[in-house]
Design a protein around this motif. Structure first.
Motif, PDB file in Angstrom:
ATOM      1  N   LYS A  29       1.034  -1.126   0.502  1.00 57.38           N
ATOM      2  CA  LYS A  29       0.335   0.202  -0.201  1.00 57.38           C
ATOM      3  C   LYS A  29       1.162   1.474  -0.415  1.00 57.38           C
ATOM      4  N   TRP A  30       0.172   1.879   0.015  1.00 58.38           N
ATOM      5  CA  TRP A  30       1.000   3.944  -0.515  1.00 58.38           C
ATOM      6  C   TRP A  30       0.706   4.315   0.682  1.00 58.38           C
ATOM      7  N   VAL A  31       2.258   4.607   1.447  1.00 60.20           N
ATOM      8  CA  VAL A  31       1.035   5.874   3.395  1.00 60.20           C
ATOM      9  C   VAL A  31       2.197   7.439   2.877  1.00 60.20           C
ATOM     10  N   TYR A  32       0.964   8.164   2.747  1.00 63.97           N
ATOM     11  CA  TYR A  32       1.438   9.671   2.799  1.00 63.97           C
ATOM     12  C   TYR A  32       1.812  10.662   3.753  1.00 63.97           C
ATOM     13  N   LYS A  33       3.618  11.386   3.835  1.00 59.08           N
ATOM     14  CA  LYS A  33       3.600  11.605   4.808  1.00 59.08           C
ATOM     15  C   LYS A  33       3.983  13.107   4.058  1.00 59.08           C
ATOM     16  N   ILE A  34       3.747  14.353   5.453  1.00 56.04           N
ATOM     17  CA  ILE A  34       3.793  15.685   5.532  1.00 56.04           C
ATOM     18  C   ILE A  34       4.803  15.746   6.386  1.00 56.04           C
ATOM     19  N   LYS A  35       5.784  16.386   5.653  1.00 55.68           N
ATOM     20  CA  LYS A  35       7.111  16.751   6.659  1.00 55.68           C
ATOM     21  C   LYS A  35       7.309  18.274   6.450  1.00 55.68           C
ATOM     22  N   TYR A  36       7.390  18.617   7.712  1.00 61.41           N
ATOM     23  CA  TYR A  36       7.148  19.772   8.042  1.00 61.41           C
ATOM     24  C   TYR A  36       8.688  20.539   8.433  1.00 61.41           C
ATOM     25  N   ASN A  37       8.665  21.817   8.508  1.00 62.61           N
ATOM     26  CA  ASN A  37      10.009  22.879   8.664  1.00 62.61           C
ATOM     27  C   ASN A  37       9.722  23.152   9.914  1.00 62.61           C
ATOM     28  N   SER A  38      11.180  23.549  11.130  1.00 64.82           N
ATOM     29  CA  SER A  38      10.697  23.996  12.594  1.00 64.82           C
ATOM     30  C   SER A  38      10.428  24.732  12.050  1.00 64.82           C
ATOM     31  N   ASP A  39       9.761  26.146  11.414  1.00 64.35           N
ATOM     32  CA  ASP A  39       8.742  26.701  11.712  1.00 64.35           C
ATOM     33  C   ASP A  39       7.951  26.772  10.928  1.00 64.35           C
ATOM     34  N   GLY A  40       7.216  25.491  10.781  1.00 66.41           N
ATOM     35  CA  GLY A  40       6.264  24.968   9.781  1.00 66.41           C
ATOM     36  C   GLY A  40       5.440  25.165   8.675  1.00 66.41           C
ATOM     37  N   THR A  41       6.721  25.371   7.754  1.00 67.73           N
ATOM     38  CA  THR A  41       5.809  25.466   7.046  1.00 67.73           C
ATOM     39  C   THR A  41       6.295  24.287   5.906  1.00 67.73           C
ATOM     40  N   VAL A  42       6.110  23.670   4.869  1.00 71.17           N
ATOM     41  CA  VAL A  42       6.105  21.712   4.151  1.00 71.17           C
ATOM     42  C   VAL A  42       7.746  22.017   4.107  1.00 71.17           C
ATOM     43  N   GLU A  43       8.111  20.943   4.669  1.00 73.06           N
ATOM     44  CA  GLU A  43       9.613  21.281   3.532  1.00 73.06           C
ATOM     45  C   GLU A  43       9.256  19.971   2.366  1.00 73.06           C
ATOM     46  N   ARG A  44       8.211  19.012   2.048  1.00 76.59           N
ATOM     47  CA  ARG A  44       8.521  17.937   1.077  1.00 76.59           C
ATOM     48  C   ARG A  44       6.861  17.045   1.486  1.00 76.59           C
ATOM     49  N   TYR A  45       6.354  17.119   0.158  1.00 75.19           N
ATOM     50  CA  TYR A  45       5.548  15.825   0.390  1.00 75.19           C
ATOM     51  C   TYR A  45       6.602  14.210  -0.186  1.00 75.19           C
ATOM     52  N   LYS A  46       5.703  12.890   1.051  1.00 71.81           N
ATOM     53  CA  LYS A  46       6.616  12.223   1.148  1.00 71.81           C
ATOM     54  C   LYS A  46       5.914  10.547   0.440  1.00 71.81           C
ATOM     55  N   ALA A  47       5.951  10.045  -0.005  1.00 68.42           N
ATOM     56  CA  ALA A  47       5.291   8.723  -0.534  1.00 68.42           C
ATOM     57  C   ALA A  47       6.040   7.435  -0.514  1.00 68.42           C
ATOM     58  N   GLN A  48       5.158   6.972   0.224  1.00 62.25           N
ATOM     59  CA  GLN A  48       6.044   5.469   0.807  1.00 62.25           C
ATOM     60  C   GLN A  48       5.790   4.439   0.422  1.00 62.25           C
ATOM     61  N   LEU A  49       5.835   3.491  -0.337  1.00 60.70           N
ATOM     62  CA  LEU A  49       5.434   2.015  -1.227  1.00 60.70           C
ATOM     63  C   LEU A  49       5.758   0.806   0.017  1.00 60.70           C
ATOM     64  N   VAL A  50       5.281   0.488   1.126  1.00 63.85           N
ATOM     65  CA  VAL A  50       5.140  -0.273   1.893  1.00 63.85           C
ATOM     66  C   VAL A  50       4.566  -1.716   1.753  1.00 63.85           C
ATOM     67  N   VAL A  51       5.435  -3.237   2.124  1.00 63.80           N
ATOM     68  CA  VAL A  51       4.641  -3.968   2.629  1.00 63.80           C
ATOM     69  C   VAL A  51       3.308  -4.488   3.590  1.00 63.80           C
ATOM     70  N   LYS A  52       2.994  -5.273   3.330  1.00 63.42           N
ATOM     71  CA  LYS A  52       2.017  -4.822   4.185  1.00 63.42           C
ATOM     72  C   LYS A  52       2.568  -6.436   5.505  1.00 63.42           C
ATOM     73  N   ASN A 122      14.221  -8.208  -4.174  1.00 63.68           N
ATOM     74  CA  ASN A 122      16.014  -8.659  -3.716  1.00 63.68           C
ATOM     75  C   ASN A 122      16.431  -8.139  -2.841  1.00 63.68           C
ATOM     76  N   LYS A 123      15.976  -6.856  -2.090  1.00 59.96           N
ATOM     77  CA  LYS A 123      16.075  -6.038  -0.745  1.00 59.96           C
ATOM     78  C   LYS A 123      15.088  -5.995  -0.440  1.00 59.96           C
ATOM     79  N   SER A 124      15.346  -5.327   0.795  1.00 62.32           N
ATOM     80  CA  SER A 124      14.999  -5.043   1.786  1.00 62.32           C
ATOM     81  C   SER A 124      13.808  -4.421   1.802  1.00 62.32           C
ATOM     82  N   PHE A 125      12.571  -3.904   2.544  1.00 60.59           N
ATOM     83  CA  PHE A 125      11.694  -3.504   1.533  1.00 60.59           C
ATOM     84  C   PHE A 125      11.166  -2.637   3.108  1.00 60.59           C
ATOM     85  N   TYR A 126       9.754  -1.702   2.951  1.00 60.64           N
ATOM     86  CA  TYR A 126      10.078  -0.771   4.448  1.00 60.64           C
ATOM     87  C   TYR A 126       8.283  -2.046   5.007  1.00 60.64           C
TER      88      TYR A 126
END
Length: 231
Positions: A29-52, A122-126
Motif C-alpha cells: 500500500k502507499w503511505v503519505y506524509k507531509i514533512k514540516y520545517n521547524s517554522d511550520g512550513t512544508v518541507e516536502r511531500y513524501k510517499a512510501q510504498l510499504v508491504v503489509k 531482491n532487497k529489503s522493503f519498508y
C-alpha cells in the motif's frame, strides 16, 4: 510517488516474475506524509510504498528480525566527550535505508490490482519484519570495509584509530552521528559512505537525532555552546 518508484527501480529492489506454485504474495500500500520545517512550513511531500508485513509467515517469509540500535547511554557519552574535547559534530542520514538490505528469504509482493505478475523482492522493503536487520547487516559490513571496528559494548558504535586520528560513528536506524578529532578523516568517511549509500546532511537542528533524543535529557543548550554543529 514517481520519485519513490524511481528509487525502487534504481536500487533493483524487485524482479517482475510469475508467482511460483506454493507461494503466497504479500500485499502492499502507499503511505503519505507531509514533512514540516521547524517554522511550520512544508518541507516536502513524501510517499512510501510499504508491504503489509503483518501478513508475513514466520519461518517462510522471514526468520530473524532483531537489529541493534544505539543505546541512549552511548549517545550521551559520545556527545559529552565531543563537548569536552571541542570536536565537531556531524549528522547525516541514509535515504531509503531499508531498501539497501539484501534479502535471504524468498519473498513475493503483489502488484496493484489487474496485474498478473508479482514482484520477487531482491532487497529489503519498508515494513518487512526483517527490514531493520537486513539494513543493519548491510551497513555494518560496509563500514567495517572502511577500516572501522564495531564496539562490543554497543554494536551500533563504530570507531577508527589511525595514529593520533580518532573517528567515531554511531548509527540509530538510518541516522548517523559522526565525530572525532580529525576533520580530514571525517570528510574521507563521508566520501566513503557516499560511494555505498545515498546520504543527506540534515540541515535543521530541531529535527536532528541529537535534538530529539537529548533535549529533554541532558541540557542540549550546554552542548550547543561547546560543540560546533555542522549541518
Amino acid at each position: 510517488m514517481a520519485a519513490e518508484l524511481t528509487a525502487l527501480e534504481q536500487n533493483q529492489t524487485w524482479t517482475l516474475t510469475s508467482l511460483p506454485s506454493g507461494h503466497r504474495p504479500i500485499g502492499c500500500k502507499w503511505v503519505y506524509k507531509i514533512k514540516y520545517n521547524s517554522d511550520g512550513t512544508v518541507e516536502r511531500y513524501k510517499a512510501q510504498l510499504v508491504v503489509k508485513g503483518f501478513t508475513q509467515r514466520e519461518g517462510i517469509d522471514y526468520k530473524e528480525t532483531f537489529a541493534p540500535v544505539a543505546k541512549l547511554t552511548t549517545v550521551r557519552c559520545l556527545l559529552t566527550v565531543a563537548a569536552i574535547r571541542n570536536w565537531s559534530l556531524h549528522q547525516m542520514d541514509v535515504q531509503n535505508a531499508f531498501l539497501h538490505g539484501d534479502l535471504t528469504e524468498e519473498v513475493y509482493m503483489q502488484l496493484p490490482p489487474g496485474q498478473h505478475m508479482v514482484c520477487r523482492l531482491n532487497k529489503s522493503f519498508y515494513e518487512l519484519k526483517q527490514a531493520s536487520r537486513s539494513w543493519f547487516h548491510k551497513f555494518s559490513n560496509a563500514i567495517q570495509q572502511g577500516g572501522f571496528h564495531q564496539s562490543k559494548a554497543d554494536y551500533s558504535l563504530f570507531t577508527k584509530v589511525s595514529g593520533t586520528s580518532f573517528t567515531a560513528l554511531l548509527i540509530y536506524v538510518d541516522d548517523m552521528i559522526i565525530t572525532g578529532n580529525d576533520d580530514n578523516a571525517i570528510a574521507s568517511l563521508k566520501d566513503f559512505l557516499r560511494t555505498k549509500f545515498a546520504l543527506k546532511t540534515l540541515v535543521k537542528c530541531g529535527t536532528s537525532l541529537v535534538s530529539k533524543l537529548l533535549t529533554p535529557l541532558m541540557g542540549f543548550q550546554y552542548l550547543n555552546e561547546n560543540i560546533h554543529l555542522i549541518f
